[in-house]
Design a protein around this motif. Structure first.
Motif, short mmCIF file in Angstrom:
data_model
loop_
_atom_site.label_atom_id
_atom_site.label_comp_id
_atom_site.label_asym_id
_atom_site.label_seq_id
_atom_site.Cartn_x
_atom_site.Cartn_y
_atom_site.Cartn_z
N ASN A 107 -86.16 -42.78 -58.13
CA ASN A 107 -85.02 -43.55 -57.66
C ASN A 107 -83.70 -42.78 -57.63
O ASN A 107 -82.66 -43.35 -57.32
N LEU A 108 -83.74 -41.49 -57.94
CA LEU A 108 -82.52 -40.68 -57.87
C LEU A 108 -82.06 -40.54 -56.43
O LEU A 108 -82.89 -40.52 -55.51
N LYS A 109 -80.75 -40.42 -56.26
CA LYS A 109 -80.18 -40.26 -54.93
C LYS A 109 -79.21 -39.07 -54.93
O LYS A 109 -77.99 -39.27 -54.99
N PRO A 110 -79.75 -37.85 -54.86
CA PRO A 110 -78.85 -36.69 -54.85
C PRO A 110 -77.93 -36.74 -53.63
O PRO A 110 -78.38 -37.06 -52.53
N ASP A 111 -76.64 -36.46 -53.86
CA ASP A 111 -75.69 -36.44 -52.75
C ASP A 111 -74.75 -35.25 -52.84
O ASP A 111 -73.81 -35.15 -52.05
N THR A 112 -75.00 -34.35 -53.79
CA THR A 112 -74.08 -33.25 -54.04
C THR A 112 -74.85 -31.94 -54.15
O THR A 112 -75.96 -31.92 -54.68
N GLU A 113 -74.25 -30.89 -53.62
CA GLU A 113 -74.78 -29.54 -53.78
C GLU A 113 -73.68 -28.69 -54.41
O GLU A 113 -72.53 -28.76 -53.98
N ILE A 114 -74.05 -27.92 -55.45
CA ILE A 114 -73.09 -27.00 -56.05
C ILE A 114 -73.62 -25.58 -55.93
O ILE A 114 -74.81 -25.35 -55.75
N TRP A 115 -72.70 -24.65 -56.01
CA TRP A 115 -73.01 -23.23 -55.88
C TRP A 115 -73.67 -22.90 -54.55
O TRP A 115 -74.60 -22.10 -54.48
N THR A 116 -73.15 -23.51 -53.48
CA THR A 116 -73.72 -23.21 -52.16
C THR A 116 -73.45 -21.76 -51.76
O THR A 116 -74.11 -21.25 -50.85
N ALA A 117 -72.55 -21.07 -52.46
CA ALA A 117 -72.33 -19.64 -52.21
C ALA A 117 -73.61 -18.86 -52.48
O ALA A 117 -73.82 -17.79 -51.89
N SER A 118 -74.49 -19.39 -53.33
CA SER A 118 -75.76 -18.73 -53.66
C SER A 118 -76.95 -19.39 -52.97
O SER A 118 -78.10 -19.04 -53.24
N LYS A 119 -76.68 -20.36 -52.10
CA LYS A 119 -77.75 -21.08 -51.43
C LYS A 119 -78.57 -20.11 -50.58
O LYS A 119 -78.01 -19.31 -49.83
N LEU A 120 -79.87 -20.17 -50.72
CA LEU A 120 -80.73 -19.28 -49.95
C LEU A 120 -80.72 -19.69 -48.48
O LEU A 120 -80.70 -20.88 -48.16
N PRO A 121 -80.69 -18.72 -47.57
CA PRO A 121 -80.48 -19.02 -46.16
C PRO A 121 -81.56 -19.89 -45.53
O PRO A 121 -81.29 -20.58 -44.55
N PHE A 122 -82.76 -19.91 -46.08
CA PHE A 122 -83.83 -20.73 -45.50
C PHE A 122 -83.84 -22.16 -46.04
O PHE A 122 -84.58 -23.00 -45.55
N CYS A 123 -83.00 -22.46 -47.03
CA CYS A 123 -82.92 -23.82 -47.58
C CYS A 123 -82.19 -24.70 -46.58
O CYS A 123 -81.02 -24.48 -46.28
N GLN A 124 -82.87 -25.69 -46.07
CA GLN A 124 -82.31 -26.54 -45.01
C GLN A 124 -81.66 -27.82 -45.52
O GLN A 124 -81.19 -28.63 -44.73
N GLU A 125 -81.64 -28.03 -46.84
CA GLU A 125 -81.01 -29.21 -47.40
C GLU A 125 -79.50 -29.17 -47.12
O GLU A 125 -78.87 -28.13 -47.26
#
Length: 136
Positions: A107-125
């Protein structure tokens, strides 16, 4: 109803006396990628003073971007990551949301991303609230 969870081997259990996390986020920092073995770690931020952990916990402390320590808590028996506890924000702790009981994590509803500076380029979220580093 409190939030509850456990590690893989169930030696470590925890309970948080809140109905829901303050924030549920994808943490893309390099440390979380390494700890989770994945593209990000799903974290649930809760008040530290509402958390009770039981069982054999070990801790590894690394230095966060603030220059202060980040304590990564894990089960000493099975190695499951349980939380990360940043000294820069002593009032909160980020639980590894995959350790919640099944019905809670469904039932979790993630709505936030942190440290997108390190987000891998293939991650489509792409969640509605994205922060290059830590939110202020």
């Amino acid at each position: 109803m409190p939030l509850t969870g456990h590690c893989l081997c169930k030696a470590v259990t925890y309970s948080v006396d809140v109905d829901e996390p303050a924030v549920t986020a994808y943490d893309h920092c390099d440390d979380c990628q390494r700890q989770s073995g994945s593209t990000y770690s799903l974290v649930a931020v809760v008040p530290k003073d509402k958390l009770t952990i039981k069982g054999p916990i070990k801790s590894y402390a690394g230095t966060g971007s603030s220059g202060k320590k980040v304590h990564r808590l894990f089960c000493s028996e099975c190695g499951s990551p349980i939380a990360h506890d940043p000294e820069a924000a002593p009032e909160i702790i980020a639980l590894k949301a995959g350790t919640f009981e099944r019905e809670i994590k469904k039932n979790l509803k993630p709505d936030t991303e942190i440290w997108t500076a390190s987000k891998l380029p293939f991650c489509q979220e792409n969640l509605p609230h994205a922060f290059k580093h830590m939110p202020e």
